[in-house]
Design a protein around this motif. Structure first.
Motif, PDB file in Angstrom:
ATOM      1  N   ASN A 291      50.085  29.447  39.369  1.00 14.04           N
ATOM      2  CA  ASN A 291      48.917  28.571  39.448  1.00 14.04           C
ATOM      3  C   ASN A 291      47.870  29.141  40.389  1.00 14.04           C
ATOM      4  O   ASN A 291      46.662  29.104  40.110  1.00 14.04           O
ATOM      5  N   ARG A 292      48.325  29.656  41.523  1.00 14.92           N
ATOM      6  CA  ARG A 292      47.404  30.221  42.516  1.00 14.92           C
ATOM      7  C   ARG A 292      46.607  31.384  41.937  1.00 14.92           C
ATOM      8  O   ARG A 292      45.446  31.611  42.305  1.00 14.92           O
ATOM      9  N   ALA A 293      47.216  32.138  41.022  1.00 14.09           N
ATOM     10  CA  ALA A 293      46.532  33.271  40.396  1.00 14.09           C
ATOM     11  C   ALA A 293      45.528  32.825  39.330  1.00 14.09           C
ATOM     12  O   ALA A 293      44.776  33.649  38.811  1.00 14.09           O
ATOM     13  N   ASN A 294      45.526  31.539  38.994  1.00 11.93           N
ATOM     14  CA  ASN A 294      44.546  30.965  38.075  1.00 11.93           C
ATOM     15  C   ASN A 294      43.386  30.440  38.928  1.00 11.93           C
ATOM     16  O   ASN A 294      43.528  29.438  39.640  1.00 11.93           O
ATOM     17  N   LEU A 295      42.257  31.107  38.880  1.00 13.90           N
ATOM     18  CA  LEU A 295      41.166  30.774  39.792  1.00 13.90           C
ATOM     19  C   LEU A 295      40.573  29.397  39.531  1.00 13.90           C
ATOM     20  O   LEU A 295      40.145  28.712  40.467  1.00 13.90           O
ATOM     21  N   LEU A 296      40.533  28.964  38.279  1.00 12.95           N
ATOM     22  CA  LEU A 296      40.010  27.628  37.986  1.00 12.95           C
ATOM     23  C   LEU A 296      40.949  26.559  38.543  1.00 12.95           C
ATOM     24  O   LEU A 296      40.499  25.530  39.064  1.00 12.95           O
ATOM     25  N   TRP A 297      42.258  26.806  38.452  1.00  8.33           N
ATOM     26  CA  TRP A 297      43.230  25.877  39.051  1.00  8.33           C
ATOM     27  C   TRP A 297      43.063  25.860  40.565  1.00  8.33           C
ATOM     28  O   TRP A 297      43.102  24.797  41.201  1.00  8.33           O
ATOM     29  N   LYS A 322      32.061  30.910  28.697  1.00 11.98           N
ATOM     30  CA  LYS A 322      32.464  29.522  28.965  1.00 11.98           C
ATOM     31  C   LYS A 322      33.302  29.385  30.235  1.00 11.98           C
ATOM     32  O   LYS A 322      33.034  28.507  31.061  1.00 11.98           O
ATOM     33  N   PRO A 323      34.343  30.214  30.438  1.00  8.53           N
ATOM     34  CA  PRO A 323      35.083  30.098  31.694  1.00  8.53           C
ATOM     35  C   PRO A 323      34.233  30.420  32.922  1.00  8.53           C
ATOM     36  O   PRO A 323      34.468  29.867  34.005  1.00  8.53           O
ATOM     37  N   THR A 324      33.232  31.284  32.758  1.00  8.12           N
ATOM     38  CA  THR A 324      32.333  31.572  33.879  1.00  8.12           C
ATOM     39  C   THR A 324      31.539  30.328  34.255  1.00  8.12           C
ATOM     40  O   THR A 324      31.362  30.007  35.439  1.00  8.12           O
ATOM     41  N   GLN A 325      31.059  29.605  33.238  1.00 10.65           N
ATOM     42  CA  GLN A 325      30.340  28.361  33.514  1.00 10.65           C
ATOM     43  C   GLN A 325      31.265  27.328  34.168  1.00 10.65           C
ATOM     44  O   GLN A 325      30.851  26.591  35.070  1.00 10.65           O
ATOM     45  N   ALA A 326      32.523  27.298  33.746  1.00  8.94           N
ATOM     46  CA  ALA A 326      33.495  26.384  34.362  1.00  8.94           C
ATOM     47  C   ALA A 326      33.735  26.758  35.818  1.00  8.94           C
ATOM     48  O   ALA A 326      33.830  25.884  36.690  1.00  8.94           O
ATOM     49  N   PHE A 327      33.827  28.043  36.098  1.00  8.95           N
ATOM     50  CA  PHE A 327      34.020  28.511  37.481  1.00  8.95           C
ATOM     51  C   PHE A 327      32.853  28.056  38.357  1.00  8.95           C
ATOM     52  O   PHE A 327      33.052  27.539  39.469  1.00  8.95           O
TER      53      PHE A 327
END
Length: 370
Positions: A291-297, A322-327
């Motif tokens: 989980n820690r390696a998942n930056l959005l998490w 899209k993930p960049t916008q989520a970040f």
């Protein structure tokens, strides 16, 4: 002329065009059925095809730097590696070569700077890896002889080579030009590949019972560089930048180590550790580390640090939009986030070369020399 020289590429293209024109011009004369005419047609067609093939190959090599020199292309690079002593008396950095950067005045370090090829031995991680250190001209000038400099670790993608950062992505030349134009302060660049454990893609993770790659980049590299060069040890002295896998590593390590890095930039980065045959089992069932390696998490569940992030993508051509916008939406104070969004651009050197100058300017504006 070197293999990656633009002059070599221009010569190959010129030769291909000339041979094509000669083929068209002489074709009527070679239309006969004599053995000389047939041989001439075969020779011209073959020569033209070879020239076109050489032009395409040289252009691809200049973009992706599969081979760095003629000797490398023909398998003549046979220099043996140098042994680094890791005993108590051994140094954590050994300079194995010095070379001129591709900058004006490169014959004199105080004008064009210098690139040192080093072998860096990690004290905590026990990982040893080669790297290139770009020292700006000011590092050698008398007015700066007692001053420190900000520094940034620069990572290429997987399975790229550190040479890509010098020749393909032109980091030293770009940093020199940006500083000359007063768009950024003089900065030391430590250029490496993220692959520091054989050919395994460790995703900059401390693997249980395996390579401690996060520790190497987060602790060992800054510690060794600060001990051997005029670089401070405070967070504001250190940045991290990379593309693709290197971009993920930069954001990940910057996020989880705000005590070491004040700013990190991910060019075409992704936000979750890859899981494929090149990575192997990174977490060995440790869900917390996965989980820690998942930056959005991490942005949702971990306490934010005082870090600055730069992320890049393209409206067309990049899969990470899209993930960049989520970040961007998930970054919370005291963290800060900036972005570069191109209208179009793929996951390639041409795109990153358009992003590197503003990225260096951005990271320089968030670091200090003292």
């Amino acid at each position: 002329m070197g293999l990656t020289s633009n002059k070599v590429l221009a010569l190959a293209v010129f030769l291909a065009v000339v041979l094509f024109a000669v083929t068209i011009w002489l074709w009527p004369r070679l239309a006969r059925r004599s053995w000389k005419a047939v041989t001439g047609r075969i020779g011209l067609l073959l020569a033209t095809q070879l020239a076109i093939f050489a032009s395409v190959g040289l252009a691809a090599n200049n973009s992706f730097l599969f081979y760095g020199s003629w000797a490398d292309l023909f398998g003549q690079e046979q220099d043996m590696g140098k042994v680094v002593d890791h005993s108590a008396g051994g140094k954590n950095i050994q300079v194995v070569a010095k070379q001129k950067p591709d900058t004006p005045g490169a014959g004199k370090p105080q004008l064009g700077g210098e690139i040192q090829k080093i072998v860096l031995a990690g004290e905590k991680s026990k990982i040893t890896s080669p790297a290139y250190v770009y020292l700006p001209p000011e590092y050698f000038q008398k007015a700066y002889e007692n001053k420190t400099f900000p520094a940034s670790i620069v990572l290429t993608g997987y399975p790229g080579t550190a040479e890509n950062l010098l020749k393909g992505l032109r980091y030293p030349k770009t940093a020199w030009a940006q500083a000359k134009q007063k768009k950024m302060q003089p900065m030391i660049l430590i250029m490496m590949r993220p692959t520091v454990a054989g050919q395994r893609d460790t995703e900059c993770v401390d693997i249980p019972g395996g390579p401690q790659t996060e520790t190497f980049f987060a602790k060992d590299v800054p510690g060794a560089i600060s001990a051997n060069y005029r670089v401070g040890t405070k967070p504001q002295n250190w940045g991290f930048i990379g593309n693709s896998t290197g971009g993920y590593c930069a954001l990940k390590i910057g996020m989880h180590h705000p005590e070491q890095f004040a700013a990190s930039a991910g060019l075409s980065a992704y936000y979750k550790a890859a899981d494929d045959p090149t990575t192997g089992d990174l977490f060995h069932g440790n869900k917390a580390e996965e989980n820690r390696a998942n930056l959005l998490w991490s942005l949702d569940h971990l306490k934010p640090g005082k870090s600055s992030f730069l992320v890049t993508s393209s409206l067309s051509g990049e899969e990470n939009f899209k993930p960049t916008q989520a970040f961007i939406k998930k970054v919370k104070a005291p963290g800060r986030v900036s972005s570069i969004t191109l209208d179009s651009g793929g996951h390639n050197f041409n795109t990153w070369r358009r992003e590197i100058p503003p990225a260096l300017e951005w990271i320089s504006g968030r670091l200090s020399a003292s």
